[in-house]
Design a protein around this motif. Structure first.
Motif, PDB file in Angstrom:
ATOM      1  N   LEU A   1      -8.955  -1.860  -4.495  1.00 39.71           N
ATOM      2  CA  LEU A   1      -7.500  -1.804  -4.510  1.00 39.71           C
ATOM      3  C   LEU A   1      -7.065  -1.543  -5.945  1.00 39.71           C
ATOM      4  CD1 LEU A   1      -6.645  -4.829  -2.177  1.00 39.71           C
ATOM      5  CD2 LEU A   1      -7.252  -2.474  -1.574  1.00 39.71           C
TER       6      LEU A   1
ATOM      7  N   CYS B   1     -11.533   3.455   7.549  1.00 37.30           N
ATOM      8  CA  CYS B   1     -10.501   3.364   6.508  1.00 37.30           C
ATOM      9  C   CYS B   1     -10.069   4.767   6.099  1.00 37.30           C
ATOM     10  CB  CYS B   1     -11.028   2.575   5.304  1.00 37.30           C
ATOM     11  SG  CYS B   1      -9.746   2.204   4.079  1.00 37.30           S
TER      12      CYS B   1
ATOM     13  N   TYR C   1       0.814  -1.210   0.000  1.00 37.81           N
ATOM     14  CA  TYR C   1       0.000   0.000   0.000  1.00 37.81           C
ATOM     15  C   TYR C   1       0.852   1.267   0.000  1.00 37.81           C
ATOM     16  CZ  TYR C   1      -3.048   3.665   1.873  1.00 37.81           C
ATOM     17  OH  TYR C   1      -3.705   4.844   2.082  1.00 37.81           O
TER      18      TYR C   1
ATOM     19  N   ILE D   1      -5.905   2.726  -2.710  1.00 33.80           N
ATOM     20  CA  ILE D   1      -7.203   2.376  -2.118  1.00 33.80           C
ATOM     21  C   ILE D   1      -8.241   3.422  -2.497  1.00 33.80           C
ATOM     22  CG2 ILE D   1      -8.497   2.090   0.033  1.00 33.80           C
ATOM     23  CD1 ILE D   1      -5.949   1.052   1.319  1.00 33.80           C
TER      24      ILE D   1
END
Length: 217
Positions: A168, A153, A112, A143
């Protein structure tokens, strides 16, 4: 009669020696009981901890809802993987999640990138590649938040839990993937614990110019 007289003539052992032996036996029994109790208590706690971890490992994980591709009429340049936690899953930190993906000739492990984050929980177009979530280099994924009722999130703490849906994002070109028509792609989204989400699809037989976004899985 002689046997009875013989038994009557016997006397039990008495004295300080007998007392010492008796006390020693009591002490040994007490020590043994203490060891058994401590050991059983330790094993019980260990079993409970192991059971909790095993339950978490089995119940937790991710599932793939769909996979989309954005193409330029000849090859897919971007991939979007819709994921959500399994039913009953513990919260999953996407910062500790890896994407393993292969086009048959090249494999990549992606992690990420915190600046590649876009929140579309209030609406928006996922396939808009000008969004921050699509600004990626090789070895990275971004994301896009689609559904997140409790705002768990965020860009710095991308944790998803029950009911959350995120996309994603992958820059296929930056990872040197060649995705022309009829290419088989496999992989998985591997969380820190729990079951991974499976990626498996074959690109379409042709890419239509009037349909830049295609559903792959």
């Amino acid at each position: 009669m002689k046997l009875l007289a013989f038994l009557k003539g016997k006397k039990g052992a008495m004295g300080i020696g007998t007392l010492i032996v008796f006390i020693a036996m009591v002490l040994v029994a007490a020590v043994a009981a203490a060891v058994l109790i401590n050991t059983s208590g330790f094993l019980q706690q260990k079993a409970m901890a192991t059971g909790k971890e095993s339950t978490e490992q089995v119940a937790s994980g991710l599932q793939t809802l769909r996979v989309i591709g954005i193409h330029n009429n000849t090859s897919i340049n971007y991939l979007g993987i819709y994921i959500t936690p399994n039913a009953g899953s513990a919260p999953i930190d996407l910062n500790q999640t890896k994407i393993l993906i292969s086009d048959g000739s090249r494999k990549a492990v992606l992690q990420y990138k915190s600046t590649a984050f876009t929140d579309l929980s209030t609406g928006g177009k996922v396939s808009n590649i000008s969004k921050d979530a699509w600004n990626l280099s090789g070895g990275e994924f971004g994301i896009i938040v689609v559904q997140d009722a409790d705002n768990s999130c965020t860009s710095n703490t991308p944790v998803i839990n029950k009911g959350d849906i995120v996309v994603l994002t992958i820059n296929a070109t930056a990872n040197q993937f060649n995705l022309p028509p009829r290419t088989t792609v496999t992989g998985s989204v591997v969380p820190e614990f729990g079951a991974p989400a499976v990626i498996q699809f074959t690109t379409p037989a042709t890419y239509l110019g009037d349909q830049s976004v295609v559903t792959l899985q």
